[in-house]
Scaffold this active site. Structure first.
Site, PDB file in Angstrom:
ATOM      1  CB  THR B 128      -0.881   0.050   1.272  1.00 21.65           C
ATOM      2  OG1 THR B 128      -0.025   0.293   2.401  1.00 21.65           O
ATOM      3  CG2 THR B 128      -1.649  -1.242   1.494  1.00 21.65           C
ATOM      4  CG  ASP B 129      -0.193   4.880  -1.835  1.00 24.27           C
ATOM      5  OD1 ASP B 129       0.411   4.148  -2.662  1.00 24.27           O
ATOM      6  OD2 ASP B 129      -1.170   5.586  -2.124  1.00 24.27           O
ATOM      7  CB  CYS B 130       0.875   3.910   4.645  1.00 23.34           C
ATOM      8  SG  CYS B 130      -0.623   2.919   4.569  1.00 23.34           S
ATOM      9  CE1 TYR B 131       2.475  -0.455   8.069  1.00 16.39           C
ATOM     10  CE2 TYR B 131       0.253  -0.042   7.239  1.00 16.39           C
ATOM     11  CZ  TYR B 131       1.155  -0.099   8.293  1.00 16.39           C
ATOM     12  OH  TYR B 131       0.738   0.198   9.556  1.00 16.39           O
ATOM     13  N   PRO B 132       4.851   0.030   1.723  1.00 11.49           N
ATOM     14  CG  PRO B 132       6.747   1.312   1.264  1.00 11.49           C
ATOM     15  CD  PRO B 132       5.659   1.139   2.271  1.00 11.49           C
TER      16      PRO B 132
END
Ligand code: SF4
Ligand code: SF4
Lengths: 140, 386
Positions: B128-132
């Site tokens: 995800t954007d916060c957990y690349p």
């Protein structure tokens, strides 16, 4: 004729003796009835043989003496059931598996094993919850 | 004559508390009588060490840089739950490894962690954007990670049906191997030493009760799943067959694999032997009457495990004195019996807990909430699915 008795012998052959016709000698020279329960003899590697031996007690003893003279290690009341009792938690799972009464629990204790009553069926190897029962013939 | 938790704890703190285990109390009551024994004895310790499948642990791995929101998680190839927050998981004791099947499962991972061993963590994520980060592979040890606590939703079954097998086939069950044609009987629980047998209505065991859990101090955190307080009971209040249960939690870092062990049950799967000890305060004569219960007065049912239709498979009623004797009558024939709960470990735990309390290390907690009465067990209805 003198009374006969039955006993279980575990024979361990060093590699230079794997060709020794030990069972034949026991039958021929000592007049013993032999039932081979388990065998794992590979020429030039160490071998194991689990026998049920029936005959006159004197003849059995002489037979054992012959085996030892030949350099074969003999364990009386031998078995292929090896239990690493130190790691036993006394859960009883193996006792349920054993139909001959060879495995019991000590009161408030660990497993107790009687080689005499053991039929070498190896069901307890599968039943042990801690995987601490092994078949001595598996390693060969 | 009644004692309060506070009075008992004061005695424990001053090293004067009289503590015995749930078997020792039987003879004490016979010798001294209920009244005198209730005055003299302050605490009775109980314990069990059996296979408890409904066990597992919550772990938090800490964040990697850059971070990952783990959705598929494996520890030593054992699948763990990925449906929690980014680096939280729950590993269930019975989860089996992809490479070794039931020879190695969640219970083994938990015990390897407790033993300080390195465990392979493999995790994947869609990113995800916060957990690349999308994939990681690393080794973890108990010391490296954040929280690690055992949380077992159902342990310490109050009572349990004994098992036998009428069929012609050998059965491999969680009650051990059952030989064909009523070849043997197996039974669970430590009987007169077992925690919930000694406090049948759970007067002193409830939310927040401090216990011995796998060598550590743990707590009762809720009533256990499949909690059944509506089961028919004997006159002494002990349900005949499966009854009440508890959920428990404790810090894995304080545990020892002397008191928690993986168990492999052939052709069934992995389970976990969990050591639990519970102290029960001798509040009054009524309480002591419960604590003095003997195997011969604890009844359960013997069930035929070859009949899984859901029909009543009860063969007879049987008490724990008979079960522990080594053989019982089943349909006019003596059949050998064996346990699935370790009496050796149960006794060891009851004695250790006794030591802890006698030395002032462990005090008693009054439950902050009692567990429900008349709480019956439901079964799953199979409805037509469109
Ligand atoms: S090998 Fe068979 S007979 Fe021998 S102890 Fe094991 S289960 Fe019992
Ligand atoms: S099953 Fe294994 S651990 Fe359990 S009593 Fe038997 S030998 Fe011991």
């Amino acid at each position: 004729m003198a009374a006969t008795k039955k006993t279980k012998l575990l024979l361990m052959f060093p590699k230079e003796l794997t060709g020794e016709p030990a069972t034949w000698v026991l039958v021929k020279e000592y007049d013993l009835k032999i039932n081979i329960l388990k065998a794992s003899i590979n020429y030039n590697i160490e071998g194991r043989l689990l026998l049920e031996v029936e005959g006159e007690p004197r003849k059995i003893n002489e037979g054992i003496a012959y085996l030892k003279r030949s350099g074969i290690k003999v364990e009386k009341n031998g078995t292929s059931t090896l239990i690493d009792t130190d790691r036993c938690i006394g859960c009883g799972m193996c006792v349920a598996a054993c139909e001959t009464g060879a495995l019991t629990l000590e009161p408030y204790g660990k497993v107790q094993f009687s080689a005499e009553k053991c039929l070498e069926c190896m069901l307890c190897v599968k039943a042990c919850s801690q995987r601490i029962i092994t078949n001595a013939f598996d390693r060969f | 004559m009644a004692k309060t938790y506070r009075e008992i704890n004061e005695k424990i703190a001053s090293g004067k508390a009289v503590v015995v285990d749930a078997e020792e109390i039987i003879d004490i009551v016979k010798d001294e009588g209920l009244e005198a024994a209730a005055k003299r004895v302050d605490v009775v310790t109980t314990a069990t060490f059996g296979c408890m499948c409904s066990s597992g642990a919550f772990l938090n791995f800490g964040h990697a840089a850059p971070p990952i929101r783990m959705s598929e998680i494996m520890l030593n190839k054992v699948p763990c739950m990925g449906g929690l927050a980014a680096v939280d998981t729950y590993i269930g004791a019975t989860s089996e490894s992809e490479d070794r099947g039931w020879e190695y499962g969640g219970a083994h991972v938990i015990c390897d962690l407790i033993d300080g061993k390195s465990v392979l963590l493999e995790a994947r994520s869609p990113g995800t954007d916060c957990y690349p980060t999308k994939e990681i592979k690393t080794y973890i040890r108990l010391d490296d990670i954040n929280e690690a606590y055992l949380y077992n939703p159902r342990n310490a079954y109050q009572n349990y049906a004994a098992a036998t097998n009428s069929s012609d086939r050998r059965l491999y069950t969680y009650m051990g191997i059952l030989q064909p044609r009523y070849g043997n009987v197996t039974y669970a629980t430590s009987g007169q030493l077992s925690p919930l047998m000694n406090d049948p209505k759970m007067r002193t065991i409830g939310m927040g009760t401090k216990i011995f859990l796998a060598g550590a101090q743990g707590y009762v955190t809720w009533y256990g799943t499949q909690f059944n307080s509506a089961k028919p009971a004997s006159a002494n209040g002990i349900p005949i067959g499966g009854g009440r249960t508890i959920a428990v939690a404790g810090d894995m870092r304080a545990m020892s694999t002397d008191f928690i062990r993986p168990g492999v049950l052939e052709k069934y799967g992995v389970s976990m032997f969990v050591g639990i000890g519970i102290p029960i305060p001798v509040l009054d004569v009524e309480m002591l009457k419960c604590l003095a219960v003997e195997d011969k007065d604890i009844w359960t049912v013997l069930e035929d495990y070859s009949d899984r239709s859901g029909a009543d498979a009860t063969i007879r009623k049987v008490n724990y004195a008979e079960l522990k004797s080594g053989s019982i009558m089943v349909n006019d024939r003596m059949v050998r019996t064996s346990p699935t709960t370790s009496l050796m470990k149960s006794k060891e735990i009851a004695q250790i807990l006794k030591e802890w309390i006698s030395s002032g290390e462990f005090t008693l907690t009054e439950p902050v909430m009692s567990f429900p009465e008349n709480h019956a067990l439901k079964s799953l209805k199979i409805r037509k699915v469109k």
